[in-house]
Design an enzyme around this catalytic site. Structure first.
Site, mmCIF file in Angstrom:
data_model
loop_
_atom_site.group_PDB
_atom_site.id
_atom_site.type_symbol
_atom_site.label_atom_id
_atom_site.label_comp_id
_atom_site.label_asym_id
_atom_site.label_seq_id
_atom_site.Cartn_x
_atom_site.Cartn_y
_atom_site.Cartn_z
ATOM 1 N N GLU A 505 14.382 2.720 -1.335
ATOM 2 C CA GLU A 505 14.400 1.729 -2.411
ATOM 3 C C GLU A 505 14.402 2.462 -3.753
ATOM 4 O OE1 GLU A 505 10.810 -0.329 -1.317
ATOM 5 O OE2 GLU A 505 11.642 -0.721 0.671
ATOM 6 N N GLN A 558 8.816 3.838 -0.386
ATOM 7 C CA GLN A 558 8.489 3.969 -1.807
ATOM 8 C C GLN A 558 7.038 4.374 -2.073
ATOM 9 O OE1 GLN A 558 9.415 0.604 -4.646
ATOM 10 N NE2 GLN A 558 10.976 2.102 -5.159
ATOM 11 N N ASP A 561 1.320 2.915 0.730
ATOM 12 C CA ASP A 561 0.764 1.631 1.145
ATOM 13 C C ASP A 561 1.787 0.798 1.931
ATOM 14 O OD1 ASP A 561 -1.995 1.132 -0.508
ATOM 15 O OD2 ASP A 561 -0.629 2.467 -1.550
ATOM 16 N N HIS A 603 -1.324 0.487 -4.527
ATOM 17 C CA HIS A 603 -0.679 1.705 -5.032
ATOM 18 C C HIS A 603 -1.633 2.883 -5.007
ATOM 19 C CE1 HIS A 603 1.801 -1.554 -6.650
ATOM 20 N NE2 HIS A 603 2.798 -0.700 -6.578
#
Ligand code: TPP
Ligand code: MG
Length: 814
Positions: A505, A558, A561, A603
């Site tokens: 992504e 990305q 998490d 994050h």
């Protein structure tokens, strides 16, 4: 006149070859059906443990197989025995060897007895773990049991053809001729109607439509997922109707959707010819919805379908049984004055099929039993050798008599007898007992190979064989952001290795959310550095499939998490490729992600315990900075194994020295680094937290405490040379700090260091761990301070430990 004669002869030839083909297909349908029927009996009589068979799906698979060419790939599920037989990758002996769990890979090449019957694969590697010429064979990626688990990989298998077709240089290189012929290979997916309810199915279909890859996706629609009917599974009760919006048209790309029936031989053949032509030439994905399929014997050996199918449905199933219908169709040619076969011909084919399957089954059983009998004979000889003077003489000869009488012993039976006798003769030094000890050791040794080999690659390119090559620096220390180090390393890898592809992504146009791929799409093109949809599971699938076809994908997730969305397929598929094929296949995919502390709940996660516990079979690298991360990518690209690299999320803007030898420096896996030597206490950490430990250690030095600071560097494998144990032997105190939940990765490390490395012997105080709070990390800098181990926490923890050891010199902080 002459012309007419010629065309008549040609017609005759065509008819004869058509006839021969039909007869061969009928024979295969009968053989496969008979294998299912006998297979079920083998389970019900106890010779095999579990059975799930392909009865009812024979005809569709025979039609599909006609289009399957060398170099093509299958990614399917447990109903595909006929397809595997039709492409010549499964014979009936092997089918039964699988059912019995024969562990000899030469006899049971699908999984060497590791997977239950019905899970198919081809041998794509030679005995040394090197690629075979995949263009000289028909390939099947190895099945897994989780429904729709075959889908993500299918996407990558199909995408590889697209990459090979569009890549500017790969197809010219000799090496890749073993993987492709200009990208003309089709990836064939199969799935049951009910399993299309799974998320990975939808994710894959959508991504295939976007990517326009040569994938032919067959749904064997038998109306049920075990007992749950199609209407409770699929919108409109029809996968082709539900997917109608995917249909391509003159304005928009999409799928071609074809519908056929599982008992209609002629239409099936026509449909697959069309489907595969479209996929192979145009690189358009095709859905073939095969309706009106059935399961004559129900779902599996664990229950009968009479419990949930109505009498009408059961009657329909026997009337529309594809083998019955096929036979009717063959005989119906007589009405047109053409004879394909008489009913006597077909009956004799049925009889021969029955006979052939029975013989193959008996052969497979004999081979299975003979293998164990050798071990049994050796054990019986040892038991009978206990002399009359030996106190266990009677016990052993009785055990031997009983064992000899038992039919169909398995190795567990033999070992249970042998080990019980060992326990009854503790302290006995007799040669008889010694012989028993050696026999057990030899069986255990072979069991290691039979059941526990190939968790990782065992080839010359295994990661364990790759040594560290140090980073070289320029004399004047140029400092750059961590992201630049990664970017320049990627640039070098993309320049020197055309088979490397990076995707994820935001990885393409903007070069990643952290800019570590900045400008690389511009330089290397959108085929090699690409954006994907937000679909972590199939990003991994793209990587698995492409890695299985000789490419070297680096798949980006990305943030750490979001690895949870990918973990299922990493755990079930990627981590088990080598193991479940006993070294017959590999998928050297590198998964790159970034994590640990930054901001907020989704994050800042560091779920390392989850990762290392669910991903055995994948290497897990936890670099503390980007130079280390780059070193891991360089190492892993030389290796032929899957791995996960977790870049420290807060390190992209941290300054690091600029290396000179990008793409070349490496970091051996499983080798920690002693970053600072010390004598009072061993402190072990990794990733982002390591950098805080480094600050803590400097302050502790000022307080007169000498800490030996060790970066674990990789969690799987973990400290293969026991360096941490040796450090504890010197300092006699151990603290492990990470930012996982308590008893997550820290518990793993503690077990490794204290139990496996035996460091408990050297401790003068209780070993300690410091982890994050058990809740998710809260947002903001204070959220971080109070959720994760901070500098003050670490310093005080060490002071506490020193106080316990020497209260006089180190008073309590509080
Ligand atoms: C993820 C997962 N959930 C549940 C199961 C148990 N299970 C095995 S087969 C099956 C039904 C599948 O039905 P379908 O896709 O229609 O295939 P069929 O067996 O009918 O050919 C289920 C629920 C599984 N193997 N994997
Ligand atoms: Mg079904």
């Amino acid at each position: 006149m002459a012309k007419d004669k010629a065309s008549t002869t040609q017609d005759q030839l065509d008819f004869n070859s058509f006839k021969q083909q039909v007869i061969n297909d009928y024979r295969l349908a009968c053989i496969s059906r008979e294998a299912s029927l006998l297979g079920r009996k083998e389970v019900l009589t106890g010779k095999a443990k579990f059975g799930i068979f392909g009865d009812g799906k024979e005809l569709a698979q025979i039609a599909l197989a006609k289009q399957f060419q060398n170099g093509d790939f299958r990614s399917g599920y447990y109903r595909d025995q006929t397809l595997m037989m039709a492409i010549g990758e499964l014979n009936v002996d092997q089918y039964f060897a699988g059912l019995y769990a024969h562990t000899d890979v030469n006899i049971e090449p699908q999984s060497a007895g590791r997977q239950m019957g019905g899970h198919y694969s081809t041998r794509n590697l030679d005995a040394n773990g090197q690629w075979k010429n995949l263009m000289a064979q028909k390939n099947s990626s190895a099945d897994i049991s989780p429904t729709a688990g075959q889908m993500p990989r299918l996407l990558g298998l199909a995408q590889a053809s697209k990459v090979y077709r569009e890549h500017p240089t790969l197809k010219e290189l000799e090496y890749f001729k073993n993987f492709t012929n200009g990208g003309n290979e089709v990836a064939f997916g199969t799935i049951g109607d009910a399993s299309t309810s799974e998320g990975p199915f939808w994710e894959t279909m959508n991504a295939a439509g976007v990517l326009q890859v040569p994938m032919v996706m067959s749904v064997w629609d038998d109306g049920y997922g075990i007992s749950v009917p199609r209407e409770l599974q699929t919108t409109k009760g029809s996968i082709s109707e539900a997917l109608a919006g995917f249909q391509r048209n003159s304005e928009k790309l999409g799928f071609e959707i074809l519908v056929t029936k599982g008992w209609d031989y002629a239409h099936l053949c026509e449909t697959y010819e069309k489907a595969v032509q479209i996929a192979r030439t145009e690189h358009v994905p095709v859905l073939v919805h095969v309706k009106e399929v059935n399961q004559p014997q129900g779902h599996s050996t664990s229950g009968s379908h009479e419990r949930y199918k109505s009498p009408e449905r059961l009657e329909w199933e026997s009337t529309f049984d594809c083998v019955v219908k096929f036979k009717e169709w063959i005989l119906s040619f007589a009405e047109k004055g053409l004879v394909l076969a008489s009913s006597e011909d077909l009956e004799s084919i049925e009889k021969e099929a029955k006979e052939a399957v029975r013989t193959a089954k008996n052969n497979a059983w004999q081979a299975f039993v003979a293998d164990i009998q050798q071990d049994k004979d050796a054990l019986l000889a040892i038991l009978n050798s206990f002399s009359s003077a030996h106190p266990l003489h009677e016990t052993c000869s009785l055990a031997a008599q009983q064992l000899a009488k038992e039919k169909d012993s398995i190795r567990r039976d033999l070992l249970q007898v042998a080990r019980a006798i060992l326990r009854k003769s503790l302290g006995d030094q007799s040669p008889e007992r010694q012989a028993l000890v050696s026999w057990i050791a030899q069986i255990q040794d072979k069991a290691q190979d039979r059941y526990s080999s190939h968790l990782h690659s065992e080839s010359a390119q295994r990661a364990a064989a790759i040594a560290t090559i140090p980073v070289q620096y320029a004399p004047e220390q140029q400092l750059e952001d961590g992201r630049i180090i990664l970017r320049e390393n990627y640039r070098k890898l993309l320049e020197t290795r055309p088979e490397v592809l990076v995707f994820g992504e935001d990885a393409g146009k903007i070069g990643g959310v952290n800019q570590s791929l900045e400008g690389l799409q511009e330089q290397f093109g959108a085929l090699r550095v690409s954006d994907t949809g937000i679909r972590e599971c199939t990003i991994i699938g793209q990587g698995i499939g492409m890695a299985m076809r000789g490419l070297r994908p680096i798949a980006e997730i990305q943030y750490l998490d979001y690895l949870l969305y990918a973990v299922q397929i990493m755990s079930d598929d990627l981590a088990t490729v080598q193991y479940r094929t006993k070294g017959g296949q590999k998928a050297p995919l590198i998964v790159s992600t970034r994590g640990h502390r930054l901001e907020g709940i989704w994050h800042s996660g560091s779920p390392m315990g989850m990762i290392i516990n669910s991903l055995r079979g994948i290497h897990v690298c936890v670099p503390r900075n980007m130079t280390k991360a780059a070193a891991f990518y360089n190492t892993l690209l030389q290796a032929d194994e899957p791995a996960l690299v977790i870049e420290p999320l807060n390190g992209y803007r941290t300054k690091e020295r600029m290396p000179l030898n990008f793409g070349e420096f490496t970091q051996a896996l499983g080798v920690p680094e002693i970053v600072k030597e010390g004598s009072d206490l061993t402190l072990v950490s990794y990733g982002s937290t390591f950098n805080i430990c480094e600050l803590a250690v400097a302050q502790l030095e000022e307080l007169g405490i000498s800490v030996e600071l060790i970066d674990a560097q990789t969690l799987l494998p973990f400290d293969i040379h026991h360096m941490i144990g040796a450090s504890v032997a010197k300092t006699n105190a151990l603290l492990i700090v990470d930012e996982d939940v308590s008893s997550g990765a820290s518990a793993f490390m503690l077990d490794q260091i204290l139990v496996k490395q035996g460091a408990y012997n050297f401790l003068d105080s209780a070993p300690q761990t410091m982890a994050a709070k058990d809740h998710r990390p809260a947002y903001g800098s204070d959220g971080d301070y109070f959720s994760k181990p901070n500098l003050d926490d670490i310093i005080e923890k060490v002071l506490d430990m020193m106080h316990d050891l020497d209260p006089e010199s180190f008073p309590k902080v509080y």
